[in-house]
Structures are given as C-alpha cells and as structure tokens.
Design a protein around this motif. Structure first.
Motif, mmCIF file in Angstrom:
data_model
loop_
_atom_site.group_PDB
_atom_site.id
_atom_site.type_symbol
_atom_site.label_atom_id
_atom_site.label_comp_id
_atom_site.label_asym_id
_atom_site.label_seq_id
_atom_site.Cartn_x
_atom_site.Cartn_y
_atom_site.Cartn_z
ATOM 1 N N SER A 84 0.827 -1.212 0.000
ATOM 2 C CA SER A 84 0.000 0.000 0.000
ATOM 3 C C SER A 84 0.862 1.263 0.000
ATOM 4 C CB SER A 84 -0.938 0.000 1.218
ATOM 5 O OG SER A 84 -1.745 -1.160 1.238
ATOM 6 N N LEU A 85 1.808 1.298 -0.917
ATOM 7 C CA LEU A 85 2.742 2.412 -0.954
ATOM 8 C C LEU A 85 2.050 3.739 -1.230
ATOM 9 C CD1 LEU A 85 5.699 0.642 -2.688
ATOM 10 C CD2 LEU A 85 5.913 2.084 -0.655
ATOM 11 N N LYS A 86 2.564 4.774 -0.590
ATOM 12 C CA LYS A 86 2.040 6.130 -0.733
ATOM 13 C C LYS A 86 3.170 7.025 -1.257
ATOM 14 C CE LYS A 86 -0.759 5.475 3.443
ATOM 15 N NZ LYS A 86 -1.054 6.005 4.801
ATOM 16 N N PRO A 87 2.832 8.128 -1.910
ATOM 17 C CA PRO A 87 3.889 9.038 -2.377
ATOM 18 C C PRO A 87 4.808 9.497 -1.245
ATOM 19 C CG PRO A 87 1.825 9.582 -3.450
ATOM 20 C CD PRO A 87 1.499 8.524 -2.418
ATOM 21 N N GLU A 88 4.281 9.624 -0.040
ATOM 22 C CA GLU A 88 5.117 10.067 1.075
ATOM 23 C C GLU A 88 6.088 8.986 1.560
ATOM 24 O OE1 GLU A 88 1.770 10.225 0.860
ATOM 25 O OE2 GLU A 88 0.818 9.805 2.813
ATOM 26 N N ASP A 89 5.995 7.793 1.010
ATOM 27 C CA ASP A 89 6.972 6.742 1.305
ATOM 28 C C ASP A 89 8.233 6.897 0.449
ATOM 29 O OD1 ASP A 89 4.251 4.434 1.588
ATOM 30 O OD2 ASP A 89 5.396 5.330 3.229
ATOM 31 N N THR A 90 8.208 7.818 -0.490
ATOM 32 C CA THR A 90 9.369 8.044 -1.346
ATOM 33 C C THR A 90 10.564 8.470 -0.509
ATOM 34 O OG1 THR A 90 8.045 8.656 -3.275
ATOM 35 C CG2 THR A 90 10.309 9.484 -3.191
ATOM 36 N N ALA A 91 11.664 7.727 -0.634
ATOM 37 C CA ALA A 91 12.853 7.973 0.177
ATOM 38 C C ALA A 91 13.946 7.002 -0.248
ATOM 39 C CB ALA A 91 12.552 7.778 1.656
ATOM 40 N N VAL A 92 15.133 7.235 0.284
ATOM 41 C CA VAL A 92 16.193 6.230 0.195
ATOM 42 C C VAL A 92 16.064 5.352 1.437
ATOM 43 C CG1 VAL A 92 18.660 5.786 0.073
ATOM 44 C CG2 VAL A 92 17.688 7.779 -1.099
ATOM 45 N N TYR A 93 16.007 4.059 1.231
ATOM 46 C CA TYR A 93 15.842 3.108 2.325
ATOM 47 C C TYR A 93 17.195 2.466 2.632
ATOM 48 C CZ TYR A 93 10.806 3.598 2.185
ATOM 49 O OH TYR A 93 9.531 4.107 2.263
ATOM 50 N N TYR A 94 17.557 2.494 3.913
ATOM 51 C CA TYR A 94 18.844 1.979 4.360
ATOM 52 C C TYR A 94 18.654 0.810 5.311
ATOM 53 C CZ TYR A 94 20.761 6.451 2.721
ATOM 54 O OH TYR A 94 21.131 7.530 1.966
ATOM 55 N N CYS A 95 19.537 -0.151 5.185
ATOM 56 C CA CYS A 95 19.583 -1.291 6.097
ATOM 57 C C CYS A 95 20.660 -1.026 7.144
ATOM 58 C CB CYS A 95 19.903 -2.544 5.296
ATOM 59 S SG CYS A 95 20.211 -4.006 6.272
ATOM 60 N N ASN A 96 20.381 -1.444 8.365
ATOM 61 C CA ASN A 96 21.354 -1.326 9.453
ATOM 62 C C ASN A 96 21.392 -2.628 10.223
ATOM 63 O OD1 ASN A 96 21.581 -0.615 12.649
ATOM 64 N ND2 ASN A 96 22.983 0.608 11.433
ATOM 65 N N ALA A 97 22.575 -3.008 10.678
ATOM 66 C CA ALA A 97 22.689 -4.247 11.448
ATOM 67 C C ALA A 97 23.776 -4.113 12.504
ATOM 68 C CB ALA A 97 22.994 -5.416 10.528
ATOM 69 N N ALA A 98 23.530 -4.733 13.639
ATOM 70 C CA ALA A 98 24.537 -4.829 14.700
ATOM 71 C C ALA A 98 25.258 -6.159 14.523
ATOM 72 C CB ALA A 98 23.867 -4.758 16.066
ATOM 73 N N ILE A 99 26.547 -6.083 14.217
ATOM 74 C CA ILE A 99 27.312 -7.271 13.848
ATOM 75 C C ILE A 99 28.579 -7.365 14.679
ATOM 76 C CG2 ILE A 99 28.558 -8.416 11.965
ATOM 77 C CD1 ILE A 99 26.623 -7.005 10.031
ATOM 78 N N ARG A 100 28.873 -8.572 15.149
ATOM 79 C CA ARG A 100 30.117 -8.813 15.876
ATOM 80 C C ARG A 100 31.083 -9.579 14.985
ATOM 81 N NH1 ARG A 100 32.150 -12.943 18.769
ATOM 82 N NH2 ARG A 100 30.176 -14.119 18.789
ATOM 83 N N PRO A 101 32.195 -8.984 14.638
ATOM 84 C CA PRO A 101 33.207 -9.711 13.863
ATOM 85 C C PRO A 101 33.837 -10.813 14.713
ATOM 86 C CG PRO A 101 33.512 -7.337 13.703
ATOM 87 C CD PRO A 101 32.539 -7.590 14.818
ATOM 88 N N ARG A 102 34.515 -11.744 14.058
ATOM 89 C CA ARG A 102 35.094 -12.913 14.745
ATOM 90 C C ARG A 102 36.063 -12.530 15.851
ATOM 91 N NH1 ARG A 102 34.504 -15.090 9.652
ATOM 92 N NH2 ARG A 102 36.403 -14.079 8.937
ATOM 93 N N ALA A 103 36.897 -11.544 15.599
ATOM 94 C CA ALA A 103 37.963 -11.209 16.547
ATOM 95 C C ALA A 103 37.523 -10.204 17.603
ATOM 96 C CB ALA A 103 39.168 -10.650 15.792
ATOM 97 N N SER A 104 36.229 -9.993 17.708
ATOM 98 C CA SER A 104 35.733 -8.955 18.614
ATOM 99 C C SER A 104 34.703 -9.511 19.589
ATOM 100 C CB SER A 104 35.099 -7.811 17.804
ATOM 101 O OG SER A 104 34.513 -6.856 18.665
ATOM 102 N N THR A 105 34.606 -8.865 20.761
ATOM 103 C CA THR A 105 33.541 -9.198 21.711
ATOM 104 C C THR A 105 32.464 -8.118 21.683
ATOM 105 O OG1 THR A 105 34.730 -8.064 23.473
ATOM 106 C CG2 THR A 105 35.115 -10.434 23.228
ATOM 107 N N THR A 106 32.624 -7.174 20.765
ATOM 108 C CA THR A 106 31.717 -6.026 20.672
ATOM 109 C C THR A 106 30.931 -6.061 19.362
ATOM 110 O OG1 THR A 106 33.279 -4.683 21.936
ATOM 111 C CG2 THR A 106 31.597 -3.502 20.679
ATOM 112 N N PHE A 107 29.668 -5.642 19.448
ATOM 113 C CA PHE A 107 28.860 -5.479 18.255
ATOM 114 C C PHE A 107 29.053 -4.066 17.707
ATOM 115 C CE2 PHE A 107 26.187 -9.215 17.792
ATOM 116 C CZ PHE A 107 26.367 -9.843 19.019
#
Length: 121
Positions: A84-107
């Motif tokens: 049900s897309l609307k004209p006001e949905d027009t935008a650039v959509y970005y993905c974000n993720a919290a990821i922990r690399p192998r050598a890290s204990t931090t996300f």
C-alpha cells in the motif's frame, strides 16, 4: 570487513508493493538487531522497522500495518515487505545491522548503501 547489500528498490505507483532485501556478508560472526531506516529529501533519517535476532519486531507509526520486516538468520538477510505504498513513502531506504566480527567481543553498527524507493500518485 563487513558489507550490507540492499536490493529491491524501484519506482512504483501508489498502492503498489515492493520487497527490499539486505544481505550481510564478510566477517559476520554474529548478528544482533537488524533494521530499516529511510531518508526523504530534506528530512532526517528515521527508523521505520526493526527486528531482533529472536524475531521480535517494532515499527514506526507511519508504516504500522503496511510494512513487514522479517529475517533469515541462515542467510544473514533481512527483508522489508512494503505494501500500500504512498507518495510520502518516497525515500532512500537503508539497512542497518549490529554485527560482531570474529575477533571482537563487541557489536558494531553497519549500514548499507541505500536503495531508492519512488512512489508516484
């Protein structure tokens, strides 16, 4: 090195649907929360949908009931079904993720490059 690659954007008429995908690749030992943001011209980037590793979801009021976020942990991928897309949905959509690399204990927070969604009336 971690990469988030989005796909699925495009131009549609009002009332149409799109399915966005975001795949994480590279040094992705563990993924936690994943989310979709959007940024319209002249506006700040806003969170529109998020999902935990257990599948709990949250939505912005502006998209509740029209957008659905999901994820496939086996593919390190999140999806955003947009209906049900609307004209006001027009935008650039970005993905974000919290990821922990192998050598890290931090996300760490990683972003995709963005995919354009344009809705015409």
């Amino acid at each position: 090195q971690v990469t988030l690659e989005e796909s699925g954007g495009g131009s549609v008429q009002a009332g149409g649907s799109l399915r966005l995908s975001c795949a994480a690749s590279g040094d992705t030992e563990s993924l936690n929360e994943m989310g979709w943001y959007r940024q319209a011209p002249g506006k700040q980037r806003e969170l529109i949908a998020g999902i935990t590793s257990e599948g709990k979801t949250v939505y912005a009021d502006s998209v509740e009931g029209r957008f659905a976020i999901s994820r496939d942990n086996s593919k390190n991928t999140t999806y955003l079904q947009i209906n049900s897309l609307k004209p006001e949905d027009t935008a650039v959509y970005y993905c974000n993720a919290a990821i922990r690399p192998r050598a890290s204990t931090t996300f760490f927070s990683y972003w995709g490059q963005g995919t354009q969604v344009t809705v015409s009336s």
